[in-house]
Design a protein around this motif. Structure first.
Motif, PDB file in Angstrom:
ATOM      1  N   VAL A  98       2.453  20.138 -15.681  1.00 21.64           N
ATOM      2  CA  VAL A  98       2.765  21.556 -15.489  1.00 21.64           C
ATOM      3  C   VAL A  98       3.007  21.815 -13.999  1.00 21.64           C
ATOM      4  CG1 VAL A  98       1.871  23.904 -15.712  1.00 21.64           C
ATOM      5  CG2 VAL A  98       1.427  22.230 -17.524  1.00 21.64           C
ATOM      6  N   ALA A  99       2.071  21.337 -13.189  1.00 23.43           N
ATOM      7  CA  ALA A  99       2.159  21.606 -11.752  1.00 23.43           C
ATOM      8  C   ALA A  99       3.475  21.069 -11.173  1.00 23.43           C
ATOM      9  CB  ALA A  99       0.965  20.982 -11.039  1.00 23.43           C
ATOM     10  N   SER A 100       3.929  19.901 -11.653  1.00 20.42           N
ATOM     11  CA  SER A 100       5.130  19.313 -11.048  1.00 20.42           C
ATOM     12  C   SER A 100       6.403  20.060 -11.444  1.00 20.42           C
ATOM     13  CB  SER A 100       5.239  17.830 -11.406  1.00 20.42           C
ATOM     14  OG  SER A 100       5.390  17.705 -12.794  1.00 20.42           O
ATOM     15  N   SER A 101       6.310  20.965 -12.416  1.00 15.44           N
ATOM     16  CA  SER A 101       7.515  21.714 -12.802  1.00 15.44           C
ATOM     17  C   SER A 101       7.589  23.066 -12.099  1.00 15.44           C
ATOM     18  CB  SER A 101       7.517  21.962 -14.317  1.00 15.44           C
ATOM     19  OG  SER A 101       6.570  22.957 -14.642  1.00 15.44           O
ATOM     20  N   TRP A 102       6.630  23.365 -11.253  1.00 17.10           N
ATOM     21  CA  TRP A 102       6.539  24.723 -10.667  1.00 17.10           C
ATOM     22  C   TRP A 102       6.735  24.670  -9.151  1.00 17.10           C
ATOM     23  CZ3 TRP A 102       7.378  29.485 -10.684  1.00 17.10           C
ATOM     24  CH2 TRP A 102       6.596  30.457 -10.092  1.00 17.10           C
ATOM     25  N   ASP A 103       7.758  25.382  -8.694  1.00 17.02           N
ATOM     26  CA  ASP A 103       8.063  25.408  -7.265  1.00 17.02           C
ATOM     27  C   ASP A 103       8.054  26.874  -6.821  1.00 17.02           C
ATOM     28  OD1 ASP A 103       9.105  25.305  -4.745  1.00 17.02           O
ATOM     29  OD2 ASP A 103      10.753  23.941  -5.246  1.00 17.02           O
ATOM     30  N   PRO A 104       6.854  27.407  -6.478  1.00 13.95           N
ATOM     31  CA  PRO A 104       6.783  28.840  -6.175  1.00 13.95           C
ATOM     32  C   PRO A 104       7.671  29.252  -4.993  1.00 13.95           C
ATOM     33  CG  PRO A 104       4.622  27.782  -5.886  1.00 13.95           C
ATOM     34  CD  PRO A 104       5.544  26.743  -6.438  1.00 13.95           C
ATOM     35  N   ALA A 105       7.793  28.373  -3.985  1.00 14.88           N
ATOM     36  CA  ALA A 105       8.597  28.763  -2.804  1.00 14.88           C
ATOM     37  C   ALA A 105      10.061  28.947  -3.200  1.00 14.88           C
ATOM     38  CB  ALA A 105       8.455  27.704  -1.715  1.00 14.88           C
ATOM     39  N   ALA A 106      10.589  28.026  -4.011  1.00 12.48           N
ATOM     40  CA  ALA A 106      11.988  28.128  -4.431  1.00 12.48           C
ATOM     41  C   ALA A 106      12.191  29.344  -5.330  1.00 12.48           C
ATOM     42  CB  ALA A 106      12.406  26.854  -5.170  1.00 12.48           C
ATOM     43  N   THR A 107      11.222  29.605  -6.191  1.00 16.73           N
ATOM     44  CA  THR A 107      11.347  30.758  -7.101  1.00 16.73           C
ATOM     45  C   THR A 107      11.290  32.054  -6.299  1.00 16.73           C
ATOM     46  OG1 THR A 107      10.282  29.442  -8.807  1.00 16.73           O
ATOM     47  CG2 THR A 107      10.397  31.807  -9.201  1.00 16.73           C
TER      48      THR A 107
END
Ligand SMILES: N[C@@H](CCC(=O)N[C@@H](CS)C(=O)NCC(=O)O)C(=O)O
Length: 239
Positions: free
Chosen positions: A207-216
């Motif tokens: 899960v963590a590796s699919s989430w890029d808060p900075a890019a989002t």
């Protein structure tokens, strides 16, 4: 990868430890070839191409590849082709519950309420009502139907975007209203179960590796700038 529906698929692929390639489509500057050669039906993301040779941006999938749109349909497909990953429980009752869970989420929180609150003047009460409902469906511990499943892949990207947008004040409401909503939800004991659910999901490496808060965050900001450039006082996105 700012699209919640695309993250759903990435997340399930990671959880299944699948070997896959991604071609990222910039939704704010969509290349023409995507509608012409890939998702010729709706031109939306995600779109899974299963089979055929590796694609480069601009390529059309080969005739022997299968193309599947719709994130929830793709999740079901991944559960079928990776049975050992247990993306759905084996028990038919739990499978039905997983499907009811993601259907309910899709019709309620995901479609109108979260985007509506951030970008369309939907009242905070409606958002809180949707979250109350979501939280009430969660079992006391674990994931949507106990073991992690595609129901969680469907839900988490929606919740992560809400949390990020409120925390960072990203939306068309006043930033202070967004931050107040953040405190009401994510700093309140009332939503302890919801927060624990998000944290338990993020503790999974897939899960963590699919989430890029900075890019989002950057994409949210870009979207808001586009609306503000046309109308600096806009309080909702044009439909
Ligand atoms: N029901 C579809 C929704 C797909 C969808 O709306 N994708 C959005 C991103 S979340 C998109 O591609 N937007 C760009 C556009 O409509 O041009 C799914 O779950 O896959």
């Amino acid at each position: 990868m700012d699209a919640h529906s695309a993250q759903r698929v990435r997340l399930a692929l990671e959880e299944a430890k699948a070997t896959y390639d991604t071609i990222v489509i910039d939704l704010l500057d969509k290349p023409e070839w995507y509608a012409q050669k890939v998702n010729t039906d709706t031109a939306k993301v995600p779109y899974l191409v299963y089979g055929g040779p590796k694609l480069q941006p601009g390529d059309a999938p080969s005739g022997d590849a299968v193309g599947i749109p719709e994130s929830l349909v793709i999740l079901e497909f991944l559960a079928d082709i990776f049975p050992n990953a247990h993306l759905l429980p084996a028990d038919p009752t739990l499978r039905a519950r997983a499907r009811l869970f993601y259907n309910g989420l899709e019709k309620g929180l995901a479609k109108g309420i979260i985007v509506g609150f951030l970008f369309q003047e939907v009242p905070l009460q409606d958002l809180l009502g949707g979250l109350d409902n979501f939280q009430a469906r969660l079992p006391p511990t674990g994931f949507a139907v106990g073991e992690w499943s595609i129901a969680d892949a469907a839900a988490l990207p929606v919740l992560l975007r809400l949390q990020l947008a409120l925390k960072e004040g990203l939306g068309l409401r006043k930033p202070e209203d967004l931050k107040e909503a953040y405190a009401t939800i994510f700093e309140s004991p009332k939503y302890e179960r919801l927060c624990r659910y998000i944290d338990d999901n993020l503790a999974r490496p897939g899960v963590a590796s699919s989430w890029d808060p900075a890019a989002t965050k950057a994409k949210f900001e870009q979207r808001i700038q586009i609306v503000r450039a046309k109308d600096p006082t806009a309080t909702s996105m044009p439909h």
